[in-house]
Design an enzyme around this catalytic site. Structure first.
Site, PDB file in Angstrom:
ATOM      1  N   HIS A   1      -3.509  -5.251   0.067  1.00 60.23           N
ATOM      2  CA  HIS A   1      -3.041  -5.783   1.354  1.00 60.23           C
ATOM      3  C   HIS A   1      -3.091  -7.307   1.331  1.00 60.23           C
ATOM      4  O   HIS A   1      -4.061  -7.921   1.788  1.00 60.23           O
ATOM      5  CB  HIS A   1      -3.911  -5.252   2.498  1.00 60.23           C
ATOM      6  CG  HIS A   1      -3.703  -3.808   2.802  1.00 60.23           C
ATOM      7  ND1 HIS A   1      -2.764  -3.369   3.715  1.00 60.23           N
ATOM      8  CD2 HIS A   1      -4.271  -2.690   2.292  1.00 60.23           C
ATOM      9  CE1 HIS A   1      -2.793  -2.042   3.769  1.00 60.23           C
ATOM     10  NE2 HIS A   1      -3.694  -1.607   2.911  1.00 60.23           N
TER      11      HIS A   1
ATOM     12  N   CYS B   1       0.832  -1.198   0.000  1.00 61.45           N
ATOM     13  CA  CYS B   1       0.000   0.000   0.000  1.00 61.45           C
ATOM     14  C   CYS B   1       0.876   1.262   0.000  1.00 61.45           C
ATOM     15  O   CYS B   1       1.510   1.567  -0.998  1.00 61.45           O
ATOM     16  CB  CYS B   1      -0.990  -0.044   1.161  1.00 61.45           C
ATOM     17  SG  CYS B   1      -2.390   1.092   0.970  1.00 61.45           S
TER      18      CYS B   1
ATOM     19  N   GLU C   1      -1.650  -9.414   3.151  1.00 63.30           N
ATOM     20  CA  GLU C   1      -1.642 -10.028   4.477  1.00 63.30           C
ATOM     21  C   GLU C   1      -3.040 -10.412   4.949  1.00 63.30           C
ATOM     22  O   GLU C   1      -3.205 -11.305   5.787  1.00 63.30           O
ATOM     23  CB  GLU C   1      -0.979  -9.096   5.506  1.00 63.30           C
ATOM     24  CG  GLU C   1      -1.760  -7.846   5.863  1.00 63.30           C
ATOM     25  CD  GLU C   1      -1.488  -6.655   4.965  1.00 63.30           C
ATOM     26  OE1 GLU C   1      -1.754  -5.511   5.393  1.00 63.30           O
ATOM     27  OE2 GLU C   1      -1.015  -6.865   3.837  1.00 63.30           O
TER      28      GLU C   1
END
Length: 541
Positions: A513, A379, A515
């Site tokens: 993102h 990001c 994750e």
């Protein structure tokens, strides 16, 4: 028939209700049940989207674009069940919905009150959007006795009466503190917490007692006697060496068996072998790598909860322990980066908002590029990597982001519109901040022959986003001429999603993102590859 388990907490906050809920969900899955987990948050914000990471921690984003509590990340990682908009609600959203109905006249002139209108709205949320789940686990945020949580406790009390105890169970998480001077665990805080719960009409069926050491049987019987539960329904929740051991630990203490007993269910013994495999790999690694995480919210690591877990998953996949070196990006605006980064095996710059620390992140990206250290930008970490390349590879001296003012060269700028399916989302620079970002899962097309195409093993991917600024494609040609490849783009070719440097051992930055989609059993491929590159780097140091 769907059964409901309501998880409350007492004594102190941060006992781990979210982790306990997720672990119980995993244990019930191991017995063959289909589960869904939900979070009821008492704070008055409509969602956590505008809250400081230092106060709230990470904002977890779902595929359908909900900004939610970080506990939903635990739910997804432990059960692999994707959360939805309908799995997290706050006091703010409940009141907003009720007031909107009142303004429309839906209540036909009635006086709007907490009971029944607010509690009815909470019950509607709990019971809504259920498919064929065997269990819905609802965690109530905060602790018993918090004034904000009173309507939620009243709502779940009512549901216990309306649905019947054969369909509802109450689980209460408490603390048994160890008093060193007395040399014993103290049960009084748990007794008072249960008394507080009883005062609102809820009798817990199971007590999950956090403790740092074994709870003697005599103490369990004492708790059972004073709290009006069976002794075998007093379940120890002891500290363990890995959070992925928690489902196994709870099973060994009989938690899932007690849940089945409450509902009169008989199932074969569950198989926790895959959980044991994860624990074995996490606790007995074959090596170690050090990753520097250069962020701006390092004062509260819950702000990066999914990130740290995804890095752990990457380590498990590579059979190594990932040691995280959390570094405040601002330090690089005062000190030389070499002092902090020369001995690490990988550098990760995560997301964030605002100008503070951005020059430090740019310095970290430059150090990784020039020293051939694996770099992963996420990001804002991608935007800083692009600005760094623009300044030092493309010669664009005034490169910056319009998020931080009016740069001479706005390499990163505010998105004013973008495609979402067949619709066009539009935003204005002076619009509301809450819920106005590019949120949720969006598709991305990967460039054939690129590093990320090799890592993903497919041409099209879908990843979760949370941002309102984007790399300006007006600079794409100049950046590509300097060696930066735009290896992932939105399907319409308008929004850059991924950049990489082919002349670097591992230098990848993404606008989304990743994750948020990593699981212990399904580690995200980018994190697996990044940690693999860090392992190779460790052999060169």
């Amino acid at each position: 028939m769907t059964r409901f388990i309501f998880i409350t907490g007492g004594v102190v906050s941060s006992l781990g209700k979210g982790l306990a809920s997720a672990a119980l969900g995993a244990a019930l899955q191991a017995r063959g049940f289909k589960v869904r987990l939900r979070k009821l948050d008492p704070y008055i914000n409509v969602d956590p989207g505008t809250m400081s990471p230092y106060q709230h921690g990470e904002v977890y984003v779902t595929d359908d674009g909900a900004e939610t509590d970080l506990d939903l990340g635990h739910y997804e990682r432990f059960t692999c069940v994707s959360s939805r908009q309908s799995d997290n609600v706050t006091t703010g959203r409940i009141y907003s919905d009720v007031i909107a109905k009142e303004r429309r006249g839906d209540y036909l002139g009635a006086t709007i009150q907490v009971i029944p209108h607010i509690t009815d709205a909470i019950k509607e949320f709990v019971l809504g959007n259920i498919e064929d789940e065997d269990f819905v686990l609802c965690e109530i945020g905060g602790t018993v006795g918090d004034i904000e949580g009173t309507p939620f406790l009243e709502a779940i009390r009512q549901l216990g009466n309306e649905l019947g105890r054969e369909q509802v169970m109450y689980l209460h998480l408490t603390l048994l503190p160890w008093i060193a001077t007395a040399g014993e665990l103290k049960t009084k805080p748990t007794q008072h917490s249960v008394k507080e719960l009883l005062s609102v009409g809820i009798q817990p069926d199971i007590l999950l007692c956090r403790a740092e050491r074994e709870i003697p049987q005599s103490e369990r019987r004492k708790i059972a006697l004073f709290c009006n539960v069976r002794p075998d329904a007093v379940i120890p929740a002891l500290d363990v060496d890995s959070i992925y051991r928690v489902p196994i630990s709870y099973h060994e203490q009989g938690l899932d068996a007690q849940v089945c007993r409450h509902f009169g269910l008989t199932t074969p013994e569950p198989d926790f072998s895959r959980w044991q495999d994860i624990v074995d790999r996490a606790t007995h690694p074959e090596g170690e790598v050090t990753i520097a995480v250069v962020g701006k919210y390092t004062g509260l690591l819950d702000a990066y909860k999914s990130l740290s877990e995804a890095l752990t998953h990457g380590g498990i996949a590579n059979n190594v322990k990932v040691r995280l070196n959390w570094i405040d990006a601002e330090i690089f605006e005062r000190e030389d980066v070499i002092k902090h980064l020369e001995s690490v095996h990988g550098i990760l710059v995560p997301g964030g908002f605002g100008e503070r620390g951005t020059e430090g992140k740019i310095a970290a990206a430059r150090f990784a590029r020039e020293r051939q250290i694996p770099y992963f930008g996420i990001c804002l970490g991608m935007q800083m990597a692009v600005i760094e390349a623009a300044r030092h590879r493309s010669g664009i001296a005034g490169a910056g982001s319009s998020e931080f003012g009016t740069p001479g060269e706005p390499v990163v700028g505010l998105m004013t519109e973008w495609a979402k399916g067949e619709d066009i989302e539009k935003r204005a620079s002076d619009g509301n901040l809450g819920g106005t970002m590019r949120l949720g899962a969006y598709p991305c097309v990967l460039t054939p022959g690129s590093k990320v195409r090799e890592i993903y093993g497919q041409d099209h991917i879908s990843e979760r986003h949370r941002h309102r600024y984007e790399v300006n494609t007006a600079y794409k040609e100049r950046l590509e001429a300097a060696g930066m490849v735009f290896s992932g783009m939105s399907p319409d070719g308008v929004l850059p999603e991924i950049v990489e440097l082919p002349d670097h051992s591992w230098y990848i930055a993404v606008q989304f993102h990743p994750e948020l989609k990593s699981r212990p059993f399904e580690p995200h491929p980018l994190f697996v590859s990044f940690i693999g590159a860090a392992v190779q780097q460790s052999r060169l140091v």
